[in-house]
Design an enzyme around this catalytic site. Structure first.
Site, PDB file in Angstrom:
ATOM      1  N   TYR A   1     -11.910 -10.272   3.809  1.00  0.00           N
ATOM      2  CA  TYR A   1     -11.754  -8.827   3.940  1.00  0.00           C
ATOM      3  C   TYR A   1     -10.350  -8.466   3.484  1.00  0.00           C
ATOM      4  O   TYR A   1      -9.379  -9.108   3.880  1.00  0.00           O
ATOM      5  CB  TYR A   1     -11.967  -8.403   5.395  1.00  0.00           C
ATOM      6  CG  TYR A   1     -11.733  -6.923   5.660  1.00  0.00           C
ATOM      7  CD1 TYR A   1     -12.581  -5.961   5.134  1.00  0.00           C
ATOM      8  CD2 TYR A   1     -10.671  -6.505   6.459  1.00  0.00           C
ATOM      9  CE1 TYR A   1     -12.368  -4.607   5.386  1.00  0.00           C
ATOM     10  CE2 TYR A   1     -10.458  -5.156   6.720  1.00  0.00           C
ATOM     11  CZ  TYR A   1     -11.309  -4.211   6.175  1.00  0.00           C
ATOM     12  OH  TYR A   1     -11.103  -2.875   6.432  1.00  0.00           O
TER      13      TYR A   1
ATOM     14  N   ASP B   1      -3.596 -12.572   0.296  1.00  0.00           N
ATOM     15  CA  ASP B   1      -3.677 -11.530   1.319  1.00  0.00           C
ATOM     16  C   ASP B   1      -3.361 -12.177   2.654  1.00  0.00           C
ATOM     17  O   ASP B   1      -4.212 -12.793   3.283  1.00  0.00           O
ATOM     18  CB  ASP B   1      -5.065 -10.877   1.324  1.00  0.00           C
ATOM     19  CG  ASP B   1      -5.173  -9.783   2.388  1.00  0.00           C
ATOM     20  OD1 ASP B   1      -4.203  -9.601   3.151  1.00  0.00           O
ATOM     21  OD2 ASP B   1      -6.227  -9.128   2.437  1.00  0.00           O
TER      22      ASP B   1
ATOM     23  N   LYS C   1      -0.182  -6.222   9.888  1.00  0.00           N
ATOM     24  CA  LYS C   1      -0.354  -6.683  11.272  1.00  0.00           C
ATOM     25  C   LYS C   1       0.968  -7.118  11.929  1.00  0.00           C
ATOM     26  O   LYS C   1       1.714  -6.247  12.371  1.00  0.00           O
ATOM     27  CB  LYS C   1      -1.446  -7.734  11.314  1.00  0.00           C
ATOM     28  CG  LYS C   1      -2.799  -7.102  10.871  1.00  0.00           C
ATOM     29  CD  LYS C   1      -4.037  -7.901  11.187  1.00  0.00           C
ATOM     30  CE  LYS C   1      -5.290  -7.069  11.015  1.00  0.00           C
ATOM     31  NZ  LYS C   1      -5.984  -7.189   9.727  1.00  0.00           N
TER      32      LYS C   1
HETATM   33  C1  LIG Z   1      -6.620  -6.279   8.681  1.00  0.00           C
HETATM   34  C2  LIG Z   1      -6.659  -6.773   7.289  1.00  0.00           C
HETATM   35  C3  LIG Z   1      -6.534  -5.912   6.188  1.00  0.00           C
HETATM   36  C4  LIG Z   1      -6.511  -4.419   6.342  1.00  0.00           C
HETATM   37  O1  LIG Z   1      -5.409  -3.989   7.050  1.00  0.00           O
HETATM   38  P1  LIG Z   1      -5.462  -2.516   7.725  1.00  0.00           P
HETATM   39  O2  LIG Z   1      -4.082  -2.354   8.277  1.00  0.00           O
HETATM   40  O3  LIG Z   1      -6.530  -2.565   8.750  1.00  0.00           O
HETATM   41  O4  LIG Z   1      -5.765  -1.569   6.636  1.00  0.00           O
HETATM   42  C5  LIG Z   1      -6.452  -6.465   4.925  1.00  0.00           C
HETATM   43  N1  LIG Z   1      -6.526  -7.791   4.742  1.00  0.00           N
HETATM   44  C6  LIG Z   1      -6.656  -8.646   5.770  1.00  0.00           C
HETATM   45  C7  LIG Z   1      -6.707 -10.108   5.505  1.00  0.00           C
HETATM   46  C8  LIG Z   1      -6.755  -8.170   7.072  1.00  0.00           C
HETATM   47  O5  LIG Z   1      -6.945  -9.019   8.076  1.00  0.00           O
END
Ligand SMILES: *Cc1c(COP(=O)(O)O)cnc(C)c1O
Length: 426
Positions: free
Chosen positions: A142, A237, A265
């Site tokens: 994701y 990511d 995060k």
């Molecule tokens: C949470 C997450 C996102 C999206 O971040 P948001 O702050 O919710 O937009 C993108 N990539 C990864 C791997 C994530 O865990």
């Protein structure tokens, strides 16, 4: 009716599904979402005053435990000086310097307000810098909800993807190739077929959005080599795994250097901060220097940066990651021991402060393997644990998170609850 039930009913009148992010609605596990009133350390309390040991930590950010006094103090001080200026501040420089110091592959970084913005912008930058359109992502990873990334594999092998969300035109995903996680052969085939048309590969080097699934070293190394051979940009990511699996992120664990990294995060410490960065030679394509447009009214917000910077300082304390890692492995070792003692088909795995609980025979290595998990058992286990005061992620397909405030006593309480819960399942 409980306060949680009353709030959920009321919320649904003015908010779609009663929540501002879908997983919070408990749709996958059933039951009533808990409305949280306050949190401290490893705990939070819901609208009925019930206490929980929290294992989502706001999906990762609460690595210091909730409401760490130094973070709260920094936020209060920053807030007193004004909430937002729309002009640069020294705090943003300090934050950028800290990120570049801790993640050596990042020479320059731009702050944004969500992980979605970070990956979306990194993707645009990779396309702008390479002047190519095609991108590769992996099933189960994701990367936020940008249109081009809400996509699943196409019907044929190595064909371009189909949208996974209504509202995403097929035209917007027709440049996205979706491959299997941990499958080196498919990657090689994809590069053989599309060769110099691929702008970038984007991957979660430790996947945390199909439960926890670790990449093999081979997989990441193959990706790195293929990107080098074909002039494609490798984007890690690390929005979830960055500053979560180790101080230098997953790239420091695997010793693989991406060209660009997305962060989020943990770097906001609970407030909206995310970032993307990498080689200066690529970053110079961003406006105002280059032709790739990217902007944000609240980017580098002073209050959010104060929370993030203080968090980044505190996680550099001696033995922080050793302690976090050992607490997390105590938890998963405990889960594994209880499951095998009771003969329940469940296993657990962890890396740094992230863990996975799987109702499978063996630890999954791909999305397809994860899909074999016994959802019904997970859902029962989830509710037994919730009743016992342990809040796990409300879906079998999400990872769990431990904070530095999850002491031996907290872990032991969790394992006691797990033993009772699993014996009810057995
Ligand atoms: C949470 C997450 C996102 C999206 O971040 P948001 O702050 O919710 O937009 C993108 N990539 C990864 C791997 C994530 O865990």
């Amino acid at each position: 009716m409980s306060n949680n039930e009353l709030l959920f009913q009321r919320a649904q009148k003015t908010t779609p599904g009663g929540v501002n992010s879908p997983v919070r609605a408990f749709k996958s596990v059933g039951g009533t979402p808990r409305f949280i009133e306050r949190a401290q350390g490893p705990h939070f309390w819901d609208a009925d005053g019930k206490q929980y040991i929290d294992y989502i930590g706001s999906w990762g950010p609460a690595i210091l435990g909730h409401a760490h006094p130094q973070v709260i103090d920094a936020v209060q001080k920053a807030a007193a000086n004004g909430l937002s200026f729309g002009a640069p501040t020294e705090g943003e420089i300090l934050m950028a310097e800290e990120i570049c110091k801790l993640v050596p592959s990042i020479e320059q970084v731009r702050l944004v307000s969500s992980g979605t913005e970070a990956t979306m912008s990194a993707l645009r930058l990779a396309r702008g810098a390479t002047k190519r359109d095609k991108i590769i992502k992996f099933e189960g990873c994701y990367h936020g909800h940008a249109d081009a990334l809400l996509v699943k594999a196409g019907s044929g092998l190595l064909t371009f993807g189909n949208p996974t969300s209504a509202g995403v035109p097929e035209d917007f995903t027709k440049h996205t190739l979706v491959l299997d996680y941990n499958n080196c052969e498919q990657l090689q085939d994809a590069f053989a077929k599309y060769s110099d048309e691929i702008a970038c590969v984007i991957v979660e080097p430790v996947a945390g959005n199909m439960n926890l699934i670790k990449a093999s070293s081979d997989f990441l190394k193959t990706m790195r080599d293929l990107c080098d051979q074909h002039g494609s940009i490798l984007i890690f990511d690390e929005v979830m795994c960055g500053f979560r699996v180790a101080l230098g992120g997953a790239q420091s664990v695997y010793e693989i250097t991406p060209d660009l990294t997305a962060l989020g995060k943990v770097i906001g410490g609970g407030l909206p901060v995310a970032a993307f960065g990498g080689r200066a030679e690529i970053m110079k394509h961003l406006a105002p220097l280059g032709g790739v447009y990217q902007a944000g009214t609240l980017s580098g917000n002073p209050v959010a940066v104060a929370a993030g910077l203080t968090t980044l300082k505190l996680i550099q304390q001696a033995d922080f990651y050793e302690t976090l890692t050992s607490q997390t492995s105590k938890l998963t070792a405990g889960f594994n021991a209880i499951a095998s003692k009771l003969g329940v088909e469940m296993c657990a795995d962890s890396i740094g402060g992230m863990f996975g609980i799987y109702f499978t025979k063996t630890i999954p290595t791909s999305y397809a393997e994860m899909m074999q998990a016994n959802n019904a058992s997970f859902n029962k286990f989830f509710h037994f644990m919730l009743d016992a005061g342990v809040y796990l992620a409300p879906s079998a397909f999400e990872a769990g998170f431990v904070s530095i405030t999850h002491t031996d006593e907290i872990i032991q309480q969790t394992l006691t609850a797990a033993e009772i819960s699993l014996s009810q399942l057995a």
